[in-house]
Design a protein around this motif. Structure first.
Motif, PDB file in Angstrom:
ATOM      1  N   ASP A   1       4.841  81.569  38.599  1.00 23.95           N
ATOM      2  CA  ASP A   1       3.941  81.002  37.614  1.00 23.95           C
ATOM      3  C   ASP A   1       2.538  80.973  38.213  1.00 23.95           C
ATOM      4  O   ASP A   1       2.380  80.810  39.416  1.00 23.95           O
ATOM      5  N   VAL A   3       0.184  78.673  37.545  1.00 26.63           N
ATOM      6  CA  VAL A   3      -0.282  77.307  37.790  1.00 26.63           C
ATOM      7  C   VAL A   3       0.877  76.488  38.348  1.00 26.63           C
ATOM      8  O   VAL A   3       1.861  76.242  37.664  1.00 26.63           O
ATOM      9  N   THR A   5       1.752  73.175  41.484  1.00 35.15           N
ATOM     10  CA  THR A   5       1.111  72.007  42.094  1.00 35.15           C
ATOM     11  C   THR A   5       0.551  72.250  43.489  1.00 35.15           C
ATOM     12  O   THR A   5      -0.526  71.774  43.806  1.00 35.15           O
ATOM     13  N   SER A   8      -1.526  78.391  43.994  1.00 28.21           N
ATOM     14  CA  SER A   8      -1.546  79.221  42.788  1.00 28.21           C
ATOM     15  C   SER A   8      -0.474  80.307  42.861  1.00 28.21           C
ATOM     16  O   SER A   8       0.066  80.613  43.932  1.00 28.21           O
ATOM     17  N   SER A  29       3.605  83.101  32.812  1.00 29.42           N
ATOM     18  CA  SER A  29       2.491  82.197  32.542  1.00 29.42           C
ATOM     19  C   SER A  29       2.382  81.965  31.046  1.00 29.42           C
ATOM     20  O   SER A  29       2.821  82.794  30.248  1.00 29.42           O
ATOM     21  N   ASP A  34      -5.622  85.486  30.450  1.00 31.92           N
ATOM     22  CA  ASP A  34      -6.365  84.985  31.600  1.00 31.92           C
ATOM     23  C   ASP A  34      -6.704  86.169  32.508  1.00 31.92           C
ATOM     24  O   ASP A  34      -5.827  86.941  32.877  1.00 31.92           O
TER      25      ASP A  34
END
Length: 68
Positions: A1, A3, A5, A8, A29, A34
């Motif tokens: 993914d 995004v 925690t 990246s 994602s 993006d």
């Protein structure tokens, strides 16, 4: 993914590439348009899944990546 925690998706991708350069990677994602996604795809990601996705889409992506 893209995004997460702690780091990246791109950072994770680059770390995996250092350890296992031939590893096939599926990026997922919720942000298809993006610019970061386009860039990481050019860096060698094997497939992309738009979130949310169905199990059938995951299976299709896995089959595609395993054949390549």
């Amino acid at each position: 993914d893209m995004v997460m925690t702690k780091q990246s998706g791109k950072e994770t991708f680059l770390q995996i590439r250092e350890i296992a350069p031939d590893m096939k990677i599926i990026l997922m994602s919720g942000f298809r348009h993006d610019p970061r996604i386009q860039a990481i795809m050019k860096d060698g990601v094997s497939a992309f899944l738009q979130k949310p996705f169905y199990t059938a889409s995951l299976i299709e992506a896995l089959r595609k990546v395993m054949k390549s």
